[in-house]
Design a protein around this motif. Structure first.
Motif, PDB file in Angstrom:
ATOM      1  N   ALA A 279       0.778  -0.983  -0.067  1.00  0.00           N
ATOM      2  CA  ALA A 279      -0.447  -0.044   0.277  1.00  0.00           C
ATOM      3  C   ALA A 279       0.794   0.917  -0.207  1.00  0.00           C
ATOM      4  N   LEU A 280       0.878   2.550  -1.114  1.00  0.00           N
ATOM      5  CA  LEU A 280       1.283   3.302  -1.068  1.00  0.00           C
ATOM      6  C   LEU A 280       0.334   4.650   0.009  1.00  0.00           C
TER       7      LEU A 280
ATOM      8  N   LEU B 258       1.872  10.054  -1.288  1.00  0.00           N
ATOM      9  CA  LEU B 258       2.255   9.824  -2.596  1.00  0.00           C
ATOM     10  C   LEU B 258       1.139   9.302  -4.191  1.00  0.00           C
ATOM     11  N   VAL B 259      -0.342   8.643  -4.012  1.00  0.00           N
ATOM     12  CA  VAL B 259      -1.030   8.596  -4.768  1.00  0.00           C
ATOM     13  C   VAL B 259      -1.375   9.615  -5.322  1.00  0.00           C
TER      14      VAL B 259
END
Length: 73
Positions: free
Chosen positions: A10-11, A15-16
């Protein structure tokens, strides 16, 4: 539901968001942007070399299952 075969980290939400906005700015899909960034950053790294080697090794095959005795009535 079957389990995924690969780990999918999972980012961080921020950042997403950065990827989303940058991909829109460049008019390309987020996945392509992420792939390009990671390839540029990791090419020729130790991890890259190890992953390349592991992909070129023949897969280990599991031994065939043991026969199961059927008990009749």
């Amino acid at each position: 539901m079957p389990r995924a075969r690969h780990y999918s980290p999972a980012l961080e939400r921020f950042l997403v968001s950065v990827l989303y906005h940058e991909a829109r700015h460049r008019n390309i899909p987020m996945t392509r942007l992420a792939n390009d960034i990671l390839k540029d950053a990791l090419a020729n790294s130790t991890g890259w070399q190890l992953a390349t080697e592991s992909l070129h090794r023949p897969e280990r095959q599991s031994p065939p299952p043991s026969p199961v005795a059927c008990i009749g009535k």
